[in-house]
Scaffold this active site. Structure first.
Site, PDB file in Angstrom:
ATOM      1  N   SER A 406       0.827  -1.198   0.000  1.00  0.00           N
ATOM      2  CA  SER A 406       0.000   0.000   0.000  1.00  0.00           C
ATOM      3  C   SER A 406       0.870   1.260   0.000  1.00  0.00           C
ATOM      4  CB  SER A 406      -0.955  -0.043   1.205  1.00  0.00           C
ATOM      5  OG  SER A 406      -1.983   0.896   1.065  1.00  0.00           O
ATOM      6  N   ASP A 521      -5.379  -3.549  -2.920  1.00  0.00           N
ATOM      7  CA  ASP A 521      -4.374  -3.152  -1.930  1.00  0.00           C
ATOM      8  C   ASP A 521      -3.712  -4.366  -1.277  1.00  0.00           C
ATOM      9  OD1 ASP A 521      -3.257  -2.222   0.678  1.00  0.00           O
ATOM     10  OD2 ASP A 521      -4.084  -0.311   0.006  1.00  0.00           O
TER      11      ASP A 521
END
Length: 653
Positions: A406, A521
């Site tokens: 991320s 993510d």
């Protein structure tokens, strides 16, 4: 008998008998120096008495160590020396063993039902053949490198045992002990440190003297470590003119192997420097090496060079690294993918001419001491990574590989591109703060944001414009596959696209389609990927930056009804005369939920190895409120400075 040890005559097959060549080979293997040709030749016949070095070696083995000198001399007669080239099979698992094999020089890999182990000088395999005939053992044995094996057949063993019955019981016990339990060894391709390393020219270039000298110096800095370069020139100077070109079938090969064995025993690291072409010495270097390091000049033609052909001629798998040399002052590598194609490279390294930091990084990878930096996901909290990286820089703690999930993958990209602290802060603020909100709202059929703005910002960021292969440091980003329910590690291809997949927060940004699957993510499955970094640096130290706040100190959440009207929330924010409703924002709920889902997995992964875990303060701002990001850099820096000082031993260079 006068010409019994005439090396040239025996090598040519003149006047040889069945025992003359093996005896010469064995004697050569323990020769100290070549006899001076100027010395007068004695008219007396040369004795076949083994040199004392051979007897000393046999006396030092577990199997034959209990025998007296007279017995060892008779044992010498029944041993047949055999040279086994790297990759050559000594014992097939499907075959019936017919001899004991004692390793004099080199190393053998033994694979059986007990697992896999490697044996070296003084150890044996195949002892069961002497005690139980005509029984397959299911054991496969092959040479890891060029080796000298002393073979004792059943008939020879029986003659020896008949002459020395008193020693038979002890010998049998020793044989059974020598066949004992397996010791696991790393699988091919794993990043285990290599004791012997071959430096091989890739393409049409050559291995520069400066690089070899720098690597020898860097590898020799470790505690108790010592490194040496071995080239065809140094071999010829030490062993004799032309010795480096000795072929495996030449009886003099044993003498060369013995010299190389002594060099390897005296040094922690031996750098075998190959010739520029596919010569006998180049092939020997490959056979002797645990690890192959190809060296190329980045601007040259990436076509396969003459020296690389030796790799195809030598059996066995070896970890392959590629060192790409760049002129001093090179701003960014390019064209790396062409050098990696079809070469089976495990890890590549970019080295600028005259930069000791780059060669030291290569040396740490080769010695198994490379340090990895792992950066966790957490929205705006990722700005804390900038403070931690600043503290690492100022402490002089080198980072050899970097990766994350991320927002951690984004910050890691800045570091891998070689930016200094000021540049990293400037680029992060330009992309995530000065451009306004990174979440451009759209009707939430797929996600709250269309993703157009964040995609554009990533594509326009200079550090992410190229390929991952062209970053100065080894780098990876982690995403998660919605289609296949697994984590995906991005360590090649466009940098911006890997980061875009890694930051695709479900519900906030649309997933990324890579042609076969939908990626979101990386924090969904692995928010702090220390296990991925372990695959990069092996047993080297890892510094992991966690963005999950620990302990108390957070204010309790405000109460609200079980049903929440978005219209009422909006009205409370627009009407200054209405009390503002305190409810969690959807972006924060999504990001925090992802972090909670991987918290236990993080603890499990951290518990499996030694990791220096840093948890800097991350404030109380909303996780998508990037305007608050720059304010996290300073506190994270101060925290990291203190934490690194307290744990200096764990992270010191």
């Amino acid at each position: 008998m006068t010409d019994f040890f005439d090396r040239q005559r025996i090598a040519a097959g003149v006047g040889s008998t069945r025992r003359r060549r093996p005896l010469l080979l064995l004697t050569e293997s323990w020769s100290g120096t070549e006899p001076d040709s100027s010395e007068p030749r004695s008219s007396e016949p040369r004795s076949s008495e083994p040199r004392s070095e051979v007897l000393d070696f046999l006396a030092g083995t577990e199997v034959f160590g209990g025998l007296d000198r007279v017995a060892l001399r008779e044992l010498f007669v029944v041993l047949d020396p055999v040279h086994v080239a790297a990759g050559e099979v000594v014992l097939d698992a499907a075959g019936v063993p017919d001899a004991l094999h004692l390793v004099a020089y080199g190393r053998l890999a033994v694979r059986s039902g007990n697992g896999t182990r490697e044996i070296g000088p003084g150890q044996v395999v195949g002892a069961a053949a002497l005690l139980q005939a005509d029984t397959p053992t299911g054991t496969h044995v092959h040479a890891v490198r060029d080796s000298l094996v002393l073979r004792m057949g059943v008939a020879g063993f029986e003659r020896f045992a008949a002459a020395h019955p008193a020693s038979l019981l002890g010998l049998c016990r020793a044989l059974l002990r020598a066949e004992g339990g397996a010791v696991d060894v790393p699988a091919a391709g794993s990043p285990a440190p290599g004791t012997t390393i071959v430096l091989l020219p890739a393409g049409s270039g050559r291995v520069p003297d400066e690089l070899v000298a720098a690597l020898v110096t860097a590898l020799g800095r470790g505690r108790g470590s010592e490194a040496i370069e071995v080239s065809s020139a140094s071999v010829d100077a030490a062993v004799g003119p032309g010795a480096s070109g000795t072929e495996p079938a030449d009886p003099r090969n044993g003498r060369l192997l013995a010299w190389l064995q002594r060099v390897e025993a005296a040094h922690r690291f031996v750098l075998y420097r190959a010739d520029d072409g596919d010569t006998e010495w180049t092939r020997r270097c490959v056979r002797q090496a645990d690890r192959v390091v190809l060296v190329a000049h980045a601007g040259d033609d990436p076509a396969t060079g003459p020296a690389e052909r030796a790799l195809a001629q030598v059996a066995g798998e070896r970890r392959r690294d590629l060192v790409l040399l760049h002129p001093a002052g090179t701003s960014a590598p390019s064209g790396t993918a062409a050098w990696l194609a079809d070469r089976g490279i495990t890890r590549h390294h970019h080295v600028r001419h005259g930069d000791p930091r780059d060669t030291a990084r290569v040396a740490r990878f080769l010695s198994g001491a490379a340090r990895g930096l792992v950066l966790a996901g957490g929205g705006v909290r990722g700005f804390a990574h900038l403070g931690v990286m600043q503290a690492l820089d100022e402490a002089g703690i080198p980072v050899d590989a970097v990766g994350g999930a991320s927002i951690g993958s984004l910050m890691a990209g800045f570091y891998a591109d070689g930016l200094d602290h000021e540049q990293r802060v400037r680029q992060a603020c330009a992309a995530m703060v000065e451009q306004g909100s990174m979440v451009g709202f759209t009707p939430p059929f797929v996600a709250m944001s269309s993703g157009r703005k964040v995609t554009r910002l990533l594509r326009e960021e200079p550090s992410f414009a190229g390929l991952i292969e062209d970053l100065w440091l080894p780098y990876f980003a982690v995403s998660a596959s919605l289609s296949q329910a697994r984590e995906v590690v991005h360590d090649s291809g466009p940098t911006w696209r890997a980061i875009r997949a890694s930051i695709a927060i479900p519900g906030v940004y649309p997933p990324v389609h890579d042609g076969t699957q939908l990626l979101v993510d990386g924090g969904v499955m692995n928010n702090l990927p220390v296990d991925v970094m372990a695959g990069v640096v092996g047993d080297g130290p890892i510094v992991a930056v966690n963005l999950q706040p620990t302990g108390g100190g957070r204010r309790p959440p405000a109460e609200f009804d079980l049903s929440v009207s978005g219209w009422r929330v909006l009205a409370s924010r627009l009407n200054p005369f209405t009390p503002r409703m305190r409810v969690p924002r959807i972006g924060d709920v999504v990001v925090r939920s992802m972090s909670l889902s991987t918290a236990r997995l993080q603890r499990d992964r951290l518990g499996s190895r030694s990791v220096e875990l840093l948890t800097p303060p991350v404030g109380r701002s909303g996780l998508l409120d990037f305007a608050a990001g720059p304010g996290l850099v300073g506190p994270a820096y101060e925290y990291a400075v203190e934490a690194l000082a307290q744990n200096h031993a764990a992270v010191s260079p």
